[in-house]
Enzyme design. Sequence first.
Site, PDB file in Angstrom:
ATOM      1  N   TYR A 114      -1.967  -7.341  17.097  1.00 18.26           N
ATOM      2  CA  TYR A 114      -2.186  -6.548  15.895  1.00 18.26           C
ATOM      3  C   TYR A 114      -3.410  -5.652  16.039  1.00 18.26           C
ATOM      4  O   TYR A 114      -3.344  -4.430  15.785  1.00 18.26           O
ATOM      5  CB  TYR A 114      -2.345  -7.456  14.679  1.00 18.26           C
ATOM      6  CG  TYR A 114      -2.663  -6.695  13.409  1.00 18.26           C
ATOM      7  CD1 TYR A 114      -1.691  -5.918  12.793  1.00 18.26           C
ATOM      8  CD2 TYR A 114      -3.934  -6.739  12.849  1.00 18.26           C
ATOM      9  CE1 TYR A 114      -1.982  -5.193  11.642  1.00 18.26           C
ATOM     10  CE2 TYR A 114      -4.238  -6.023  11.699  1.00 18.26           C
ATOM     11  CZ  TYR A 114      -3.253  -5.254  11.093  1.00 18.26           C
ATOM     12  OH  TYR A 114      -3.550  -4.538   9.959  1.00 18.26           O
ATOM     13  N   ILE A 154       0.831  -1.202   0.000  1.00 17.16           N
ATOM     14  CA  ILE A 154       0.000   0.000   0.000  1.00 17.16           C
ATOM     15  C   ILE A 154       0.867   1.253   0.000  1.00 17.16           C
ATOM     16  O   ILE A 154       0.553   2.247  -0.650  1.00 17.16           O
ATOM     17  CB  ILE A 154      -0.940   0.000   1.223  1.00 17.16           C
ATOM     18  CG1 ILE A 154      -1.882  -1.204   1.182  1.00 17.16           C
ATOM     19  CG2 ILE A 154      -1.748   1.294   1.281  1.00 17.16           C
ATOM     20  CD1 ILE A 154      -2.666  -1.403   2.469  1.00 17.16           C
ATOM     21  N   LYS A 212      -3.692  -1.404  16.238  1.00 11.73           N
ATOM     22  CA  LYS A 212      -4.517  -0.575  15.357  1.00 11.73           C
ATOM     23  C   LYS A 212      -5.497   0.274  16.164  1.00 11.73           C
ATOM     24  O   LYS A 212      -5.808   1.412  15.776  1.00 11.73           O
ATOM     25  CB  LYS A 212      -5.256  -1.459  14.351  1.00 11.73           C
ATOM     26  CG  LYS A 212      -4.335  -2.053  13.290  1.00 11.73           C
ATOM     27  CD  LYS A 212      -3.620  -0.952  12.501  1.00 11.73           C
ATOM     28  CE  LYS A 212      -2.712  -1.474  11.414  1.00 11.73           C
ATOM     29  NZ  LYS A 212      -2.062  -0.402  10.631  1.00 11.73           N
ATOM     30  N   THR A 225      -1.388  -8.005   0.088  1.00  9.86           N
ATOM     31  CA  THR A 225       0.026  -7.669   0.270  1.00  9.86           C
ATOM     32  C   THR A 225       0.733  -8.801   1.008  1.00  9.86           C
ATOM     33  O   THR A 225       0.108  -9.773   1.440  1.00  9.86           O
ATOM     34  CB  THR A 225       0.198  -6.370   1.090  1.00  9.86           C
ATOM     35  OG1 THR A 225      -0.155  -6.630   2.464  1.00  9.86           O
ATOM     36  CG2 THR A 225      -0.666  -5.250   0.543  1.00  9.86           C
TER      37      THR A 225
END
Length: 334
Positions: free
Chosen positions: A210, A57, A214, A247
């Site tokens: 994770y 990205i 975030k 990705t």
Amino acid sequence: MAPPWLRALRAALRVYVVGVAVMMTQLLRRLRGDFRPPELPPQPGRVAVVTGGAEGIGLSTARRLARLGMRVVVAGNDERKGREAVSSIRAESGSDSADFLFLDLASLASVRRFVREFRASGRPLHLLVNNAGIMMEPRGETDDGFERHVGVNFLGHFLLTLLLLPSLRVGGAGGRSSRVVTVGSATHRVGEIDMADLHGRSAYSAHAAYAGSKLALALFSLRLQRLLDARGDRVTANMADPGVVDTALYRHLWVGARAVQRGLGWLLFKTPDEGSWTPVYAAAAPELEGVGGRYLYNEAEAEPAAAARDPELQRRLWAEACRLTGVADETAGL
């Protein structure tokens, strides 16, 4: 309290449920033919720093910003990939519109060195895209002893942003506001912050780490906007959720999830270029001039999780981040 294995299973299931929901939304959007990049005006004379800008990205974001006429500084911890990215951006734009500067977000010393080198270049700064990150890695620690998701995804960007704020303020003083765009994730909606065990030393789950990182970024971005508003800075801070994007970040996922990515990624996942649309929209959309404190998804405003809007959790996390990174807390009293 549930045993660690059960908490880890719960975190994994919640993350995958969110992922499936996002992929179904993307599938419906694709079937409706609604996948169209935002139309944005040229951005000549503006300078952007994109972390993790050498691949995925980040690279697609850097390319799109360069197409708009911005000069892009690709910040990353792989010099070979970084210089290849710069070469490709320059070849596409036909100018020297990109440069590379080494940045390892797993090292606070590297973050400080990057800022010194950027300032020494004499360039102005109008845009910071906090894009780089890791995803669901086995437990490890940064150079400073932080759990890696907390250290790379959150604390590295926290320090980088605060150290670059003086440059961003100067960049926003000439008319248009400068912007801080932090790349988020729908998994923040199932993230939790344990202030007593921020680094997962008592119990660790890669999925929880994770999602928690975030959520930390969302808390940070919203409190940052409060600071900017209080000081009257011509700088805005917004979150940009790219969706589920095809990705290399998914290499640590459960084998079944990786199989879905390999077999159906073309249909359910966004491409890296499609994933860049919301960050680039946040970076350049005229309707966002002077507008901060927003959570953006699919190039439109969305509502962040209630936990992200909790002012007390914002305050406590910010204060702890200041302590861990060795900077003064300028938000005290807000």
